[in-house]
Design a protein around this motif. Sequence first.
Motif, PDB file in Angstrom:
ATOM      1  N   GLN A  94      -8.869  52.437  72.665  1.00  0.00           N
ATOM      2  CA  GLN A  94      -9.985  53.131  72.171  1.00  0.00           C
ATOM      3  C   GLN A  94      -9.265  54.681  71.621  1.00  0.00           C
ATOM      4  O   GLN A  94      -9.668  55.093  70.708  1.00  0.00           O
ATOM      5  N   CYS A  95      -8.529  55.278  72.465  1.00  0.00           N
ATOM      6  CA  CYS A  95      -7.501  56.102  71.934  1.00  0.00           C
ATOM      7  C   CYS A  95      -7.004  56.126  70.625  1.00  0.00           C
ATOM      8  O   CYS A  95      -7.118  57.093  69.808  1.00  0.00           O
ATOM      9  N   LEU A  96      -6.161  55.101  70.582  1.00  0.00           N
ATOM     10  CA  LEU A  96      -5.476  54.708  69.300  1.00  0.00           C
ATOM     11  C   LEU A  96      -6.547  54.460  68.013  1.00  0.00           C
ATOM     12  O   LEU A  96      -6.342  55.005  66.958  1.00  0.00           O
ATOM     13  N   GLU A  97      -7.598  54.007  68.398  1.00  0.00           N
ATOM     14  CA  GLU A  97      -8.667  53.771  67.135  1.00  0.00           C
ATOM     15  C   GLU A  97      -9.260  54.911  66.950  1.00  0.00           C
ATOM     16  O   GLU A  97      -9.324  55.279  65.562  1.00  0.00           O
ATOM     17  N   THR A  98      -9.515  55.960  67.906  1.00  0.00           N
ATOM     18  CA  THR A  98      -9.836  57.197  67.582  1.00  0.00           C
ATOM     19  C   THR A  98      -9.116  58.055  66.823  1.00  0.00           C
ATOM     20  O   THR A  98      -9.236  58.740  65.679  1.00  0.00           O
ATOM     21  N   ALA A  99      -7.589  57.891  67.113  1.00  0.00           N
ATOM     22  CA  ALA A  99      -6.806  59.012  66.594  1.00  0.00           C
ATOM     23  C   ALA A  99      -6.372  58.556  65.133  1.00  0.00           C
ATOM     24  O   ALA A  99      -6.081  59.457  64.459  1.00  0.00           O
ATOM     25  N   LEU A 159       0.907  50.505  61.271  1.00  0.00           N
ATOM     26  CA  LEU A 159       1.588  50.382  62.719  1.00  0.00           C
ATOM     27  C   LEU A 159       0.503  50.312  63.683  1.00  0.00           C
ATOM     28  O   LEU A 159       0.637  49.847  64.779  1.00  0.00           O
ATOM     29  N   ALA A 160      -0.661  51.414  63.707  1.00  0.00           N
ATOM     30  CA  ALA A 160      -1.341  51.443  64.783  1.00  0.00           C
ATOM     31  C   ALA A 160      -2.389  50.288  64.894  1.00  0.00           C
ATOM     32  O   ALA A 160      -2.460  49.654  65.889  1.00  0.00           O
ATOM     33  N   TYR A 161      -2.459  49.675  63.984  1.00  0.00           N
ATOM     34  CA  TYR A 161      -3.265  48.301  63.836  1.00  0.00           C
ATOM     35  C   TYR A 161      -2.322  47.140  64.494  1.00  0.00           C
ATOM     36  O   TYR A 161      -2.995  46.675  65.541  1.00  0.00           O
ATOM     37  N   SER A 162      -1.073  47.285  64.414  1.00  0.00           N
ATOM     38  CA  SER A 162      -0.362  46.145  64.905  1.00  0.00           C
ATOM     39  C   SER A 162      -0.133  46.416  66.495  1.00  0.00           C
ATOM     40  O   SER A 162      -0.221  45.490  67.103  1.00  0.00           O
ATOM     41  N   ILE A 163      -0.285  47.791  66.859  1.00  0.00           N
ATOM     42  CA  ILE A 163      -0.269  48.108  68.120  1.00  0.00           C
ATOM     43  C   ILE A 163      -1.440  47.641  68.913  1.00  0.00           C
ATOM     44  O   ILE A 163      -1.474  46.979  69.944  1.00  0.00           O
ATOM     45  N   ILE A 164      -2.580  47.943  68.365  1.00  0.00           N
ATOM     46  CA  ILE A 164      -3.894  47.671  68.622  1.00  0.00           C
ATOM     47  C   ILE A 164      -4.034  46.278  68.894  1.00  0.00           C
ATOM     48  O   ILE A 164      -4.488  45.667  69.940  1.00  0.00           O
ATOM     49  N   GLN A 165      -3.692  45.411  67.864  1.00  0.00           N
ATOM     50  CA  GLN A 165      -3.673  43.821  67.712  1.00  0.00           C
ATOM     51  C   GLN A 165      -2.902  43.441  69.167  1.00  0.00           C
ATOM     52  O   GLN A 165      -3.091  42.382  69.812  1.00  0.00           O
ATOM     53  N   PHE A 166      -1.697  43.980  69.196  1.00  0.00           N
ATOM     54  CA  PHE A 166      -0.933  43.535  70.475  1.00  0.00           C
ATOM     55  C   PHE A 166      -1.429  43.766  71.662  1.00  0.00           C
ATOM     56  O   PHE A 166      -1.333  42.887  72.791  1.00  0.00           O
ATOM     57  N   LEU A 167      -2.030  45.081  72.004  1.00  0.00           N
ATOM     58  CA  LEU A 167      -2.735  45.509  73.256  1.00  0.00           C
ATOM     59  C   LEU A 167      -3.873  44.283  73.314  1.00  0.00           C
ATOM     60  O   LEU A 167      -4.276  43.963  74.604  1.00  0.00           O
ATOM     61  N   HIS A 168      -4.847  44.201  72.185  1.00  0.00           N
ATOM     62  CA  HIS A 168      -5.920  43.329  72.553  1.00  0.00           C
ATOM     63  C   HIS A 168      -5.269  41.642  72.746  1.00  0.00           C
ATOM     64  O   HIS A 168      -6.099  41.277  73.773  1.00  0.00           O
ATOM     65  N   THR A 169      -4.440  41.260  72.565  1.00  0.00           N
ATOM     66  CA  THR A 169      -3.495  40.050  72.903  1.00  0.00           C
ATOM     67  C   THR A 169      -3.453  40.087  74.133  1.00  0.00           C
ATOM     68  O   THR A 169      -3.495  39.008  75.118  1.00  0.00           O
ATOM     69  N   GLN A 170      -2.908  41.065  74.699  1.00  0.00           N
ATOM     70  CA  GLN A 170      -2.725  41.179  76.119  1.00  0.00           C
ATOM     71  C   GLN A 170      -3.743  41.122  77.418  1.00  0.00           C
ATOM     72  O   GLN A 170      -3.823  40.525  78.032  1.00  0.00           O
ATOM     73  N   LEU A 171      -4.766  41.741  76.580  1.00  0.00           N
ATOM     74  CA  LEU A 171      -6.004  41.752  77.164  1.00  0.00           C
ATOM     75  C   LEU A 171      -6.602  40.559  77.428  1.00  0.00           C
ATOM     76  O   LEU A 171      -7.012  40.017  78.655  1.00  0.00           O
ATOM     77  N   GLN A 172      -6.463  39.619  76.414  1.00  0.00           N
ATOM     78  CA  GLN A 172      -7.110  38.282  76.202  1.00  0.00           C
ATOM     79  C   GLN A 172      -6.215  37.120  77.051  1.00  0.00           C
ATOM     80  O   GLN A 172      -6.547  36.113  77.108  1.00  0.00           O
ATOM     81  N   SER A 173      -4.823  37.685  77.358  1.00  0.00           N
ATOM     82  CA  SER A 173      -4.127  36.793  77.947  1.00  0.00           C
ATOM     83  C   SER A 173      -4.568  36.227  79.513  1.00  0.00           C
ATOM     84  O   SER A 173      -4.181  35.343  79.834  1.00  0.00           O
ATOM     85  N   GLY A 174      -5.056  37.290  80.034  1.00  0.00           N
ATOM     86  CA  GLY A 174      -5.511  37.007  81.380  1.00  0.00           C
ATOM     87  C   GLY A 174      -4.668  37.175  82.484  1.00  0.00           C
ATOM     88  O   GLY A 174      -4.855  36.690  83.616  1.00  0.00           O
ATOM     89  N   SER A 175      -3.620  37.824  81.900  1.00  0.00           N
ATOM     90  CA  SER A 175      -2.316  38.080  83.153  1.00  0.00           C
ATOM     91  C   SER A 175      -2.106  39.367  83.657  1.00  0.00           C
ATOM     92  O   SER A 175      -1.306  39.801  84.329  1.00  0.00           O
TER      93      SER A 175
END
Length: 312
Positions: free
Chosen positions: A37-42, A7-23
């Motif tokens: 970073q917080c999710l990856e550490t936790a 689940l944490a991986y899916s959330i991080i994946q979603f956040l990365h997608t939003q970062l790369q969308s440029g919006s």
Amino acid sequence: MADQKRLAYSIIQFLHTQLQSGSMSPDAQESLEVAIQCLETAFGVSMEDQGLAVSQTLPEIFEAVAGKELEHSRTNSEPITPSEDDVAEAERLKTEGNDQMKAENFEAAVSFYGKAIELNPANAVYFCNRAAAYSKLGNYAGAVRDCERAIGIDPNYSKAYGRMGLALSSLNKHPEAVVYYKKALELDPDNETYKSNLKIAEQKMKETPSPTGGPGGFDLAGLLNNPGFMSMASNLMNNPQVQQLMSGMISGGHNAMGAAGSSPATNDLASLIQAGQQFAQQMQQQNPELIEQLRSQIRSRTPSASNEEQQE
């Protein structure tokens, strides 16, 4: 804990997608980076842990759950036709996705295609294009699912069958891949990539694991039974320089062939590479037919996506 990591991986994946969308605004991007970073550490996960990926992205899972009641209410009603504005915006989003594919921003491409699908879910091209993006990300299960949806919308869409074959081949489901490549050829009989990929999938179906066989069906047993190869290998191993090199590496001692002040391990590696290059040159000169046979074996192992790179 394993499910929590997924689940944490899916959330991080979603956040990365939003970062790369440029919006996102600069402040919003900074906030997302901190959240990642917080999710990856936790949870002790990162985007490199692709084994934690699931077949659907987080927005798709949310859409499927949130849309259940709406789907039930529309079961007996006519499908909603998108407005002209929605169709135009969906085409614009698709074009943005194509541009992201060319720039190799595959996660952003998935996001744009997904938004196009939301506006016009009856367009098979959007699903097929997103399948290509999923394959680039290694999400072959997601690619298979999107190809199925594209085929459901347009059963005569040859590219969807071809991309389904590629995704199934990547999952080592070669018998199923053969079926889809054949269907793609029925619809597009002059497509050379489909013909080539079909032959590869059929060949892999015939291959059986061998105790002496290498990865991917590489004919190691045949190579070891080749007199020319074994003669050259014997000459290499009887070379005094190679024997001295191997003896030094096994004993862990200093490399007598190394220059003063240099690392023994570095010199060992350089000498080993040099010996390998000399061996390859000797093989090329004495038995070019064997070299060509090895090259042919390697070339025949990987399906081609050459004509699948073009997005519509």
